[in-house]
Design a protein around this motif. Structure first.
Motif, PDB file in Angstrom:
ATOM      1  N   LEU A 189       4.904  -4.433 -23.779  1.00 45.68           N
ATOM      2  CA  LEU A 189       5.919  -5.642 -23.657  1.00 45.68           C
ATOM      3  C   LEU A 189       7.214  -5.463 -24.830  1.00 45.68           C
ATOM      4  CD1 LEU A 189       3.626  -8.749 -23.736  1.00 45.68           C
ATOM      5  CD2 LEU A 189       4.545  -7.375 -21.634  1.00 45.68           C
ATOM      6  N   GLU A 190       6.874  -4.786 -25.872  1.00 45.98           N
ATOM      7  CA  GLU A 190       7.952  -4.352 -26.672  1.00 45.98           C
ATOM      8  C   GLU A 190       9.083  -3.338 -26.092  1.00 45.98           C
ATOM      9  OE1 GLU A 190       5.943  -3.130 -30.213  1.00 45.98           O
ATOM     10  OE2 GLU A 190       5.376  -4.987 -30.832  1.00 45.98           O
ATOM     11  N   ALA A 191       8.177  -2.230 -25.309  1.00 45.37           N
ATOM     12  CA  ALA A 191       9.030  -1.297 -24.636  1.00 45.37           C
ATOM     13  C   ALA A 191       9.973  -1.719 -23.433  1.00 45.37           C
ATOM     14  CB  ALA A 191       7.871  -0.150 -24.069  1.00 45.37           C
ATOM     15  N   LEU A 192       9.144  -2.806 -22.994  1.00 44.08           N
ATOM     16  CA  LEU A 192      10.070  -3.343 -21.728  1.00 44.08           C
ATOM     17  C   LEU A 192      11.362  -4.121 -22.473  1.00 44.08           C
ATOM     18  CD1 LEU A 192       7.272  -4.815 -19.590  1.00 44.08           C
ATOM     19  CD2 LEU A 192       8.976  -3.174 -18.696  1.00 44.08           C
ATOM     20  N   GLY A 193      11.551  -4.592 -23.493  1.00 41.65           N
ATOM     21  CA  GLY A 193      12.567  -5.167 -24.067  1.00 41.65           C
ATOM     22  C   GLY A 193      12.893  -6.418 -24.029  1.00 41.65           C
ATOM     23  N   LYS A 194      13.784  -7.021 -24.695  1.00 45.01           N
ATOM     24  CA  LYS A 194      14.128  -8.473 -24.542  1.00 45.01           C
ATOM     25  C   LYS A 194      15.040  -8.774 -23.300  1.00 45.01           C
ATOM     26  CE  LYS A 194      14.277  -9.174 -29.481  1.00 45.01           C
ATOM     27  NZ  LYS A 194      13.093 -10.026 -29.264  1.00 45.01           N
ATOM     28  N   PHE A 195      15.112  -9.647 -22.635  1.00 46.50           N
ATOM     29  CA  PHE A 195      15.756 -10.256 -21.408  1.00 46.50           C
ATOM     30  C   PHE A 195      16.126 -11.580 -21.466  1.00 46.50           C
ATOM     31  CE2 PHE A 195      11.388 -10.699 -20.698  1.00 46.50           C
ATOM     32  CZ  PHE A 195      11.334 -11.868 -19.758  1.00 46.50           C
ATOM     33  N   LYS A 196      16.994 -11.720 -20.437  1.00 46.23           N
ATOM     34  CA  LYS A 196      17.454 -13.192 -20.307  1.00 46.23           C
ATOM     35  C   LYS A 196      16.654 -13.879 -19.010  1.00 46.23           C
ATOM     36  CE  LYS A 196      21.319 -16.027 -18.597  1.00 46.23           C
ATOM     37  NZ  LYS A 196      22.777 -15.983 -18.527  1.00 46.23           N
ATOM     38  N   ALA A 197      15.893 -14.664 -19.284  1.00 45.23           N
ATOM     39  CA  ALA A 197      14.816 -15.431 -18.259  1.00 45.23           C
ATOM     40  C   ALA A 197      15.495 -16.422 -17.655  1.00 45.23           C
ATOM     41  CB  ALA A 197      13.662 -15.720 -19.003  1.00 45.23           C
ATOM     42  N   ASP A 198      15.232 -16.778 -16.231  1.00 45.81           N
ATOM     43  CA  ASP A 198      15.757 -17.791 -15.513  1.00 45.81           C
ATOM     44  C   ASP A 198      15.163 -19.050 -16.327  1.00 45.81           C
ATOM     45  OD1 ASP A 198      16.542 -19.734 -13.682  1.00 45.81           O
ATOM     46  OD2 ASP A 198      15.969 -18.477 -11.869  1.00 45.81           O
ATOM     47  N   SER A 199      15.907 -20.198 -16.490  1.00 46.17           N
ATOM     48  CA  SER A 199      15.223 -21.331 -17.166  1.00 46.17           C
ATOM     49  C   SER A 199      14.872 -22.254 -16.015  1.00 46.17           C
ATOM     50  CB  SER A 199      16.380 -21.843 -17.936  1.00 46.17           C
ATOM     51  OG  SER A 199      17.675 -22.168 -17.433  1.00 46.17           O
ATOM     52  N   LEU A 200      14.921 -22.027 -14.671  1.00 42.39           N
ATOM     53  CA  LEU A 200      14.784 -22.926 -13.699  1.00 42.39           C
ATOM     54  C   LEU A 200      13.508 -23.707 -13.933  1.00 42.39           C
ATOM     55  CD1 LEU A 200      15.956 -24.016 -10.703  1.00 42.39           C
ATOM     56  CD2 LEU A 200      14.204 -22.207  -9.918  1.00 42.39           C
TER      57      LEU A 200
ATOM     58  N   ALA B  15       3.360  -3.100 -17.216  1.00 43.76           N
ATOM     59  CA  ALA B  15       2.804  -3.011 -18.385  1.00 43.76           C
ATOM     60  C   ALA B  15       1.304  -2.466 -18.552  1.00 43.76           C
ATOM     61  CB  ALA B  15       2.586  -4.584 -19.392  1.00 43.76           C
ATOM     62  N   ARG B  16       0.580  -2.932 -17.548  1.00 42.92           N
ATOM     63  CA  ARG B  16      -0.773  -2.367 -17.399  1.00 42.92           C
ATOM     64  C   ARG B  16      -0.831  -0.808 -17.173  1.00 42.92           C
ATOM     65  NH1 ARG B  16      -4.144  -4.884 -12.647  1.00 42.92           N
ATOM     66  NH2 ARG B  16      -3.604  -6.737 -14.134  1.00 42.92           N
ATOM     67  N   LEU B  17       0.055  -0.227 -16.254  1.00 42.44           N
ATOM     68  CA  LEU B  17       0.177   1.083 -16.120  1.00 42.44           C
ATOM     69  C   LEU B  17       0.768   1.664 -17.373  1.00 42.44           C
ATOM     70  CD1 LEU B  17       1.694   0.864 -12.487  1.00 42.44           C
ATOM     71  CD2 LEU B  17      -0.698   1.621 -13.110  1.00 42.44           C
ATOM     72  N   MET B  18       1.737   1.183 -18.029  1.00 48.42           N
ATOM     73  CA  MET B  18       2.227   1.804 -19.231  1.00 48.42           C
ATOM     74  C   MET B  18       0.996   2.029 -20.428  1.00 48.42           C
ATOM     75  SD  MET B  18       5.745  -0.405 -19.464  1.00 48.42           S
ATOM     76  CE  MET B  18       6.395   0.247 -20.954  1.00 48.42           C
ATOM     77  N   ARG B  19       0.123   1.184 -20.417  1.00 47.37           N
ATOM     78  CA  ARG B  19      -0.941   1.080 -21.484  1.00 47.37           C
ATOM     79  C   ARG B  19      -2.121   1.789 -20.989  1.00 47.37           C
ATOM     80  NH1 ARG B  19      -1.861  -4.865 -23.797  1.00 47.37           N
ATOM     81  NH2 ARG B  19      -2.861  -3.665 -25.550  1.00 47.37           N
ATOM     82  N   SER B  20      -2.113   2.215 -19.680  1.00 46.50           N
ATOM     83  CA  SER B  20      -3.261   3.015 -19.070  1.00 46.50           C
ATOM     84  C   SER B  20      -3.531   4.388 -19.747  1.00 46.50           C
ATOM     85  CB  SER B  20      -3.180   3.175 -17.512  1.00 46.50           C
ATOM     86  OG  SER B  20      -4.048   3.998 -17.014  1.00 46.50           O
ATOM     87  N   ASP B  21      -4.712   4.831 -19.851  1.00 45.74           N
ATOM     88  CA  ASP B  21      -5.496   6.116 -20.514  1.00 45.74           C
ATOM     89  C   ASP B  21      -5.221   7.170 -19.468  1.00 45.74           C
ATOM     90  OD1 ASP B  21      -5.540   4.991 -22.884  1.00 45.74           O
ATOM     91  OD2 ASP B  21      -7.742   4.722 -22.564  1.00 45.74           O
ATOM     92  N   LYS B  22      -4.934   6.729 -18.046  1.00 48.83           N
ATOM     93  CA  LYS B  22      -5.016   7.808 -16.923  1.00 48.83           C
ATOM     94  C   LYS B  22      -3.785   8.415 -16.712  1.00 48.83           C
ATOM     95  CE  LYS B  22      -8.458   4.949 -14.392  1.00 48.83           C
ATOM     96  NZ  LYS B  22      -8.407   4.047 -13.053  1.00 48.83           N
ATOM     97  N   ALA B  23      -3.823   9.824 -16.725  1.00 46.62           N
ATOM     98  CA  ALA B  23      -2.611  10.592 -16.553  1.00 46.62           C
ATOM     99  C   ALA B  23      -1.830  10.203 -15.030  1.00 46.62           C
ATOM    100  CB  ALA B  23      -3.165  12.049 -16.577  1.00 46.62           C
TER     101      ALA B  23
END
Length: 343
Positions: free
Chosen positions: A310-321, A226-234
């Motif tokens: 986070l929205e672009a990464l989408g929804k997912f099933k998380a391990d509930s361990l 997410a940090r790379l996705m939001r970065s301003d660096k080309a």
């Protein structure tokens, strides 16, 4: 004369008490925080707590192991009230050292899911450990599970950070919990056999290595992506254009979840303020800071966030361990990695 001296001494004693009271009251408005979270966005988090409560946060930052050693050495004289850090393995290490105090809080019990808390430490944000692959090189259907990383068809294509890093230890602990030690060790040996190079660097380095063609598959915590996705660096945008993301084990137990969390320390001099701080971290406001500011998912359900990555990464099933299970198998995870040659 004696009467005059007695009255004078009484007056002085009274004044001393009056003068001392403001200092004592001021002391109660302080929270000593030891933090291994090194994110600039957390400044807003701490400022929000002070605005709400009037309690000033005095912060000492350091590396996880250094802080744990410091707290242990300080013992009963430690000024620390709260320890914040990332990764369940690190939090469990603090528990095993006997550094945390049990906390009973209806607020924390109500807001934080049972699988994301223990009797003495609590998760306040989550990050998933996902599979990264090189677009046009790897078919994402080939890496749908963590188990696929050990498939011989990926020989020479897998990059990884060290097997001794807590992120990987927590992942291995979850595999042990779900599949047992024998299968976990077989998996570790398979992954080692598929290494493109010796483990090195952090999660961002693995993402860049996949994009550069040094390897074709890796794992990473989502907030690095997410940090790379939001970065301003080309350069960062080009990196993300070359890699794809797979949510592992969506037909099974779900993607492995790691956490950022903390607890009240056993010798906390400001215990009431410490509990209030933990409760604040579970508030709607703080939960949004974790998500919008540092690309982590809230642990509290129903929090409305504003984070395009986070929205672009989408929804997912998380391990509930339960996070307690990650703590239970942490030491065994290191033993298995060592036997497998996962250095």
């Amino acid at each position: 004369m004696k009467l005059f001296l007695s009255r004078s001494l009484l007056t002085l004693a009274t004044l001393a008490v009056v003068v001392a009271l403001p200092d004592a009251q001021a002391e109660e408005k302080v929270l000593n925080l030891y933090s291994a979270r090194h994110y600039q966005t957390d400044e807003a988090l701490y400022e929000g707590f002070t605005r709400q409560t009037g309690i000033k946060i005095k912060r000492i930052e350091g590396k996880e192991d250094e802080l744990l050693e410091r707290i242990r050495n300080e013992g009963a004289y430690s000024p620390a009230d709260v320890l914040l850090t990332v990764d369940a393995a690190r939090l469990s290490a603090a528990h095993e050292l006997g550094l945390f105090a049990p906390v009973t809080s209806p607020t924390l019990e109500k807001r934080i899911p049972a699988n994301l808390r223990t009797g003495d430490w609590f998760s306040f944000s989550t990050r998933a450990r996902v599979i990264i692959y090189a677009k046009g090189v790897i078919d994402p259907d080939q890496v749908k599970t963590y188990g696929d990383l050990a498939n011989p068809r990926l020989k020479g294509k897998v990059c990884s950070r060290s097997g001794s890093h807590p992120y990987n230890l927590s992942l291995m602990a979850s595999i042990i919990a779900h599949h047992g030690e024998a299968e976990a060790e077989q998996w570790a040996k398979g992954v080692v056999a598929n290494f493109a190079r010796a483990p090195k660097g952090g999660d961002t380095d693995q993402i860049r290595a996949v994009a550069a063609g040094e390897c074709a598959v890796a794992v990473s915590n989502t907030y690095y992506l997410a940090r790379l996705m939001r970065s301003d660096k080309a350069e960062d945008r080009k990196t993300m254009d070359k890699v794809g993301v797979v949510w592992p084990d969506q037909q099974g137990v779900g993607a492995h979840i790691n956490v950022s969390g903390g607890g009240v320390l056993k010798h906390a001099p400001h215990r009431e303020a410490a509990v209030r701080f933990l409760e604040y971290l579970a508030s709607d406001q703080a939960q949004r800071y974790f998500a919008d500011g540092n690309n982590e998912w809230p642990v509290v359900a129903g929090i409305k966030i504003d984070n395009p990555a986070l929205e672009a990464l989408g929804k997912f099933k998380a391990d509930s361990l339960p996070v307690a299970s990650l703590a239970m198998y942490r030491a065994k995870a290191q033993i298995i990695f060592d036997r497998a040659g996962y250095r």
